[in-house]
Design a protein around this motif. Structure first.
Motif, PDB file in Angstrom:
ATOM      1  N   ALA A   1       0.831  -1.205   0.000  1.00 36.12           N
ATOM      2  CA  ALA A   1       0.000   0.000   0.000  1.00 36.12           C
ATOM      3  C   ALA A   1       0.866   1.255   0.000  1.00 36.12           C
ATOM      4  O   ALA A   1       0.576   2.217  -0.721  1.00 36.12           O
ATOM      5  N   GLU A   2       1.942   1.247   0.788  1.00 39.10           N
ATOM      6  CA  GLU A   2       2.831   2.406   0.812  1.00 39.10           C
ATOM      7  C   GLU A   2       3.474   2.643  -0.550  1.00 39.10           C
ATOM      8  O   GLU A   2       3.592   3.773  -1.000  1.00 39.10           O
ATOM      9  N   HIS A   3       3.883   1.574  -1.208  1.00 39.58           N
ATOM     10  CA  HIS A   3       4.483   1.732  -2.537  1.00 39.58           C
ATOM     11  C   HIS A   3       3.455   2.239  -3.533  1.00 39.58           C
ATOM     12  O   HIS A   3       3.786   3.024  -4.423  1.00 39.58           O
ATOM     13  N   GLY A   4       2.231   1.815  -3.390  1.00 36.40           N
ATOM     14  CA  GLY A   4       1.168   2.302  -4.273  1.00 36.40           C
ATOM     15  C   GLY A   4       0.946   3.786  -4.109  1.00 36.40           C
ATOM     16  O   GLY A   4       0.772   4.521  -5.085  1.00 36.40           O
ATOM     17  N   HIS A   5       0.994   4.254  -2.875  1.00 38.19           N
ATOM     18  CA  HIS A   5       0.799   5.681  -2.608  1.00 38.19           C
ATOM     19  C   HIS A   5       1.995   6.511  -3.049  1.00 38.19           C
ATOM     20  O   HIS A   5       1.871   7.696  -3.303  1.00 38.19           O
TER      21      HIS A   5
ATOM     22  N   THR B   1      -3.750  -0.168  -9.905  1.00 32.97           N
ATOM     23  CA  THR B   1      -3.433  -1.301  -9.040  1.00 32.97           C
ATOM     24  C   THR B   1      -4.113  -1.152  -7.687  1.00 32.97           C
ATOM     25  O   THR B   1      -4.088  -0.089  -7.082  1.00 32.97           O
ATOM     26  N   ASP B   2      -4.710  -2.233  -7.214  1.00 33.96           N
ATOM     27  CA  ASP B   2      -5.289  -2.290  -5.869  1.00 33.96           C
ATOM     28  C   ASP B   2      -4.195  -2.851  -4.956  1.00 33.96           C
ATOM     29  O   ASP B   2      -3.956  -4.069  -4.965  1.00 33.96           O
ATOM     30  N   PRO B   3      -3.503  -2.014  -4.188  1.00 33.43           N
ATOM     31  CA  PRO B   3      -2.383  -2.496  -3.379  1.00 33.43           C
ATOM     32  C   PRO B   3      -2.763  -3.594  -2.389  1.00 33.43           C
ATOM     33  O   PRO B   3      -2.008  -4.541  -2.194  1.00 33.43           O
TER      34      PRO B   3
END
Length: 64
Positions: free
Chosen positions: A8-12, A20-22
């Motif tokens: 999730a952090e990389h997605g943000h 992409t749905d983290p």
């Protein structure tokens, strides 16, 4: 840090494509890893485990 939090952090941070749905991606990777661990504990050979990992990673989202 949990896999879900890390992805999730990389997605943000913009490291993943915007669609992409983290959380889903993290659960996918965790499920793949746990599945491979079960197969390894059941005696599946290293080459077959590698083939499973390779097949799973072919579904990884492409980078920009």
């Amino acid at each position: 840090m949990s896999p879900v939090t890390a992805v999730a952090e990389h997605g943000h941070e913009g490291d993943l494509p915007p669609e992409t749905d983290p959380g889903l991606l993290a659960r996918y990777v965790t499920t793949l890893a746990f599945g491979i661990a079960v197969q390894a504990a059941s005696g599946v050979c290293r080459d077959e485990l590698q083939r499973m990992a390779d097949a799973g990673l072919r579904n990884w989202p492409p980078l920009f």
